[in-house]
Motif scaffolding. Structure first.
Motif, PDB file in Angstrom:
ATOM      1  N   ALA A 195     -17.767  54.138  62.161  1.00 57.04           N
ATOM      2  CA  ALA A 195     -18.194  54.995  61.751  1.00 57.04           C
ATOM      3  C   ALA A 195     -17.590  55.567  59.718  1.00 57.04           C
ATOM      4  O   ALA A 195     -15.721  55.207  60.090  1.00 57.04           O
ATOM      5  N   SER A 196     -17.905  56.053  59.008  1.00 57.67           N
ATOM      6  CA  SER A 196     -17.407  56.183  57.631  1.00 57.67           C
ATOM      7  C   SER A 196     -16.344  56.868  58.080  1.00 57.67           C
ATOM      8  O   SER A 196     -16.036  57.160  56.434  1.00 57.67           O
ATOM      9  N   THR A 197     -16.384  57.804  58.518  1.00 61.63           N
ATOM     10  CA  THR A 197     -15.734  59.246  58.675  1.00 61.63           C
ATOM     11  C   THR A 197     -15.408  59.102  59.991  1.00 61.63           C
ATOM     12  O   THR A 197     -16.024  58.980  60.834  1.00 61.63           O
ATOM     13  N   LYS A 198     -14.332  60.050  60.476  1.00 61.08           N
ATOM     14  CA  LYS A 198     -13.595  60.614  62.034  1.00 61.08           C
ATOM     15  C   LYS A 198     -14.585  61.911  61.876  1.00 61.08           C
ATOM     16  O   LYS A 198     -14.285  61.809  63.429  1.00 61.08           O
ATOM     17  N   THR A 199     -14.485  63.154  61.155  1.00 58.77           N
ATOM     18  CA  THR A 199     -14.945  64.507  60.946  1.00 58.77           C
ATOM     19  C   THR A 199     -15.924  64.593  60.032  1.00 58.77           C
ATOM     20  O   THR A 199     -16.029  64.267  59.317  1.00 58.77           O
ATOM     21  N   VAL A 200     -16.989  65.201  60.779  1.00 57.73           N
ATOM     22  CA  VAL A 200     -18.018  65.708  60.261  1.00 57.73           C
ATOM     23  C   VAL A 200     -18.457  66.964  60.277  1.00 57.73           C
ATOM     24  O   VAL A 200     -18.161  67.925  61.380  1.00 57.73           O
ATOM     25  N   LYS A 201     -19.263  67.437  59.148  1.00 58.79           N
ATOM     26  CA  LYS A 201     -19.556  69.275  59.578  1.00 58.79           C
ATOM     27  C   LYS A 201     -20.775  68.746  60.547  1.00 58.79           C
ATOM     28  O   LYS A 201     -21.473  68.048  60.388  1.00 58.79           O
ATOM     29  N   ALA A 202     -21.365  70.170  60.430  1.00 57.32           N
ATOM     30  CA  ALA A 202     -22.724  69.698  62.047  1.00 57.32           C
ATOM     31  C   ALA A 202     -23.760  69.442  60.954  1.00 57.32           C
ATOM     32  O   ALA A 202     -24.168  69.881  59.948  1.00 57.32           O
ATOM     33  N   TRP A 203     -24.797  68.307  60.909  1.00 58.45           N
ATOM     34  CA  TRP A 203     -25.478  67.785  60.119  1.00 58.45           C
ATOM     35  C   TRP A 203     -25.643  67.687  59.592  1.00 58.45           C
ATOM     36  O   TRP A 203     -26.388  66.867  58.195  1.00 58.45           O
ATOM     37  N   GLN A 204     -23.833  66.823  58.471  1.00 61.68           N
ATOM     38  CA  GLN A 204     -23.427  66.234  57.887  1.00 61.68           C
ATOM     39  C   GLN A 204     -24.138  64.654  57.475  1.00 61.68           C
ATOM     40  O   GLN A 204     -23.857  64.200  58.572  1.00 61.68           O
ATOM     41  N   GLU A 205     -24.298  64.254  56.948  1.00 63.51           N
ATOM     42  CA  GLU A 205     -24.718  62.230  56.421  1.00 63.51           C
ATOM     43  C   GLU A 205     -23.385  61.212  56.593  1.00 63.51           C
ATOM     44  O   GLU A 205     -22.311  62.202  55.968  1.00 63.51           O
ATOM     45  N   PHE A 206     -23.380  60.764  57.829  1.00 62.07           N
ATOM     46  CA  PHE A 206     -22.412  60.027  57.807  1.00 62.07           C
ATOM     47  C   PHE A 206     -23.463  58.336  58.021  1.00 62.07           C
ATOM     48  O   PHE A 206     -24.431  57.891  58.090  1.00 62.07           O
ATOM     49  N   ARG A 207     -22.199  57.304  57.199  1.00 66.01           N
ATOM     50  CA  ARG A 207     -22.267  56.772  57.476  1.00 66.01           C
ATOM     51  C   ARG A 207     -22.202  55.148  58.969  1.00 66.01           C
ATOM     52  O   ARG A 207     -20.849  55.282  58.952  1.00 66.01           O
ATOM     53  N   VAL A 208     -22.689  54.614  60.001  1.00 70.01           N
ATOM     54  CA  VAL A 208     -22.252  53.784  60.953  1.00 70.01           C
ATOM     55  C   VAL A 208     -22.128  52.404  60.267  1.00 70.01           C
ATOM     56  O   VAL A 208     -23.638  52.014  60.025  1.00 70.01           O
ATOM     57  N   THR A 209     -21.512  51.344  59.779  1.00 69.90           N
ATOM     58  CA  THR A 209     -21.399  50.139  59.572  1.00 69.90           C
ATOM     59  C   THR A 209     -20.872  49.186  60.820  1.00 69.90           C
ATOM     60  O   THR A 209     -19.872  49.996  61.705  1.00 69.90           O
ATOM     61  N   GLY A 210     -21.394  47.499  60.703  1.00 66.13           N
ATOM     62  CA  GLY A 210     -21.084  46.883  61.233  1.00 66.13           C
ATOM     63  C   GLY A 210     -21.847  45.486  61.475  1.00 66.13           C
ATOM     64  O   GLY A 210     -21.925  45.281  60.506  1.00 66.13           O
ATOM     65  N   LYS A 211     -20.676  44.315  61.892  1.00 69.29           N
ATOM     66  CA  LYS A 211     -21.414  43.068  61.176  1.00 69.29           C
ATOM     67  C   LYS A 211     -21.606  42.613  63.013  1.00 69.29           C
ATOM     68  O   LYS A 211     -21.584  43.158  64.293  1.00 69.29           O
ATOM     69  N   ALA A 212     -22.762  41.617  63.275  1.00 68.73           N
ATOM     70  CA  ALA A 212     -23.710  40.938  64.143  1.00 68.73           C
ATOM     71  C   ALA A 212     -23.218  40.065  64.715  1.00 68.73           C
ATOM     72  O   ALA A 212     -23.427  38.930  63.119  1.00 68.73           O
ATOM     73  N   THR A 213     -22.647  39.322  65.573  1.00 69.64           N
ATOM     74  CA  THR A 213     -22.376  37.915  65.445  1.00 69.64           C
ATOM     75  C   THR A 213     -23.426  37.151  66.806  1.00 69.64           C
ATOM     76  O   THR A 213     -23.355  38.225  68.038  1.00 69.64           O
ATOM     77  N   GLY A 214     -24.232  36.339  66.400  1.00 70.84           N
ATOM     78  CA  GLY A 214     -24.611  35.574  67.503  1.00 70.84           C
ATOM     79  C   GLY A 214     -26.199  36.253  67.613  1.00 70.84           C
ATOM     80  O   GLY A 214     -26.614  36.245  68.269  1.00 70.84           O
ATOM     81  N   ILE A 215     -26.477  37.188  66.249  1.00 72.90           N
ATOM     82  CA  ILE A 215     -27.861  37.689  66.889  1.00 72.90           C
ATOM     83  C   ILE A 215     -28.516  37.630  66.058  1.00 72.90           C
ATOM     84  O   ILE A 215     -28.108  37.592  64.616  1.00 72.90           O
ATOM     85  N   LYS A 216     -29.429  37.415  65.914  1.00 75.21           N
ATOM     86  CA  LYS A 216     -30.560  36.655  64.631  1.00 75.21           C
ATOM     87  C   LYS A 216     -31.589  38.654  63.566  1.00 75.21           C
ATOM     88  O   LYS A 216     -31.121  39.023  64.039  1.00 75.21           O
ATOM     89  N   PRO A 217     -31.090  38.001  62.617  1.00 73.28           N
ATOM     90  CA  PRO A 217     -31.495  38.807  61.426  1.00 73.28           C
ATOM     91  C   PRO A 217     -32.758  38.968  61.370  1.00 73.28           C
ATOM     92  O   PRO A 217     -33.662  38.515  61.997  1.00 73.28           O
TER      93      PRO A 217
END
Length: 137
Positions: A55-77
């Motif tokens: 996650a882009s942050t560990k703490t947020v306010k209710a309904w505040q937008e944040f991002r979840v990012t990651g990498k995929a290995t062995g999974i097709k685009p």
């Protein structure tokens, strides 16, 4: 086929039959190099599907937008990955879904409204990421 080659083959077959029957005769002849190379290439297993997530942050306010990012290995685009939230002992899929891009990464925008610690993970393509926590205040 020339005479020397025929004599060499018949001699190998005769020696193989005398030594150990028909199976020994054919075992004595080497496999073609191309077949051996094909067997080695076919034996290499495909990479096991795996996902990372953070996650882009560990703490947020209710309904505040944040991002979840990651990498995929062995999974097709183009494969869809979805955010999951732990409720008790079960994992529930949330409506936050994206596809893996050609660089084998993904990024999704997320809003959470349940206050407290939320255990989350990303699943898709036969893989599940390690859980991570986002606290909603």
């Amino acid at each position: 086929m020339n005479r020397a080659y025929r004599l060499a083959i018949s001699g190998a077959l005769t020696a193989g039959l005398v030594a150990g029957g028909a199976a020994g005769a054919f075992a004595a002849t080497p496999a073609p190099a191309k077949a051996v190379a094909t067997q080695k290439a076919a034996a290499k297993p495909a990479p096991k599907p795996a996902l990372t997530a953070q996650a882009s942050t560990k703490t947020v306010k209710a309904w505040q937008e944040f991002r979840v990012t990651g990498k995929a290995t062995g999974i097709k685009p183009g494969t869809t990955v979805a955010l999951q939230q732990q409720k008790g002992t079960k994992w529930t899929t949330l409506p936050a879904k994206v596809t893996v891009n050609k660089n084998a990464t993904y990024s999704m925008r997320v809003k959470l409204g349940i206050k407290g610690k939320n255990n989350l993970r990303v699943a898709g393509g036969g893989a599940v990421s390690a859980p991570f926590t986002v606290t909603v205040r």
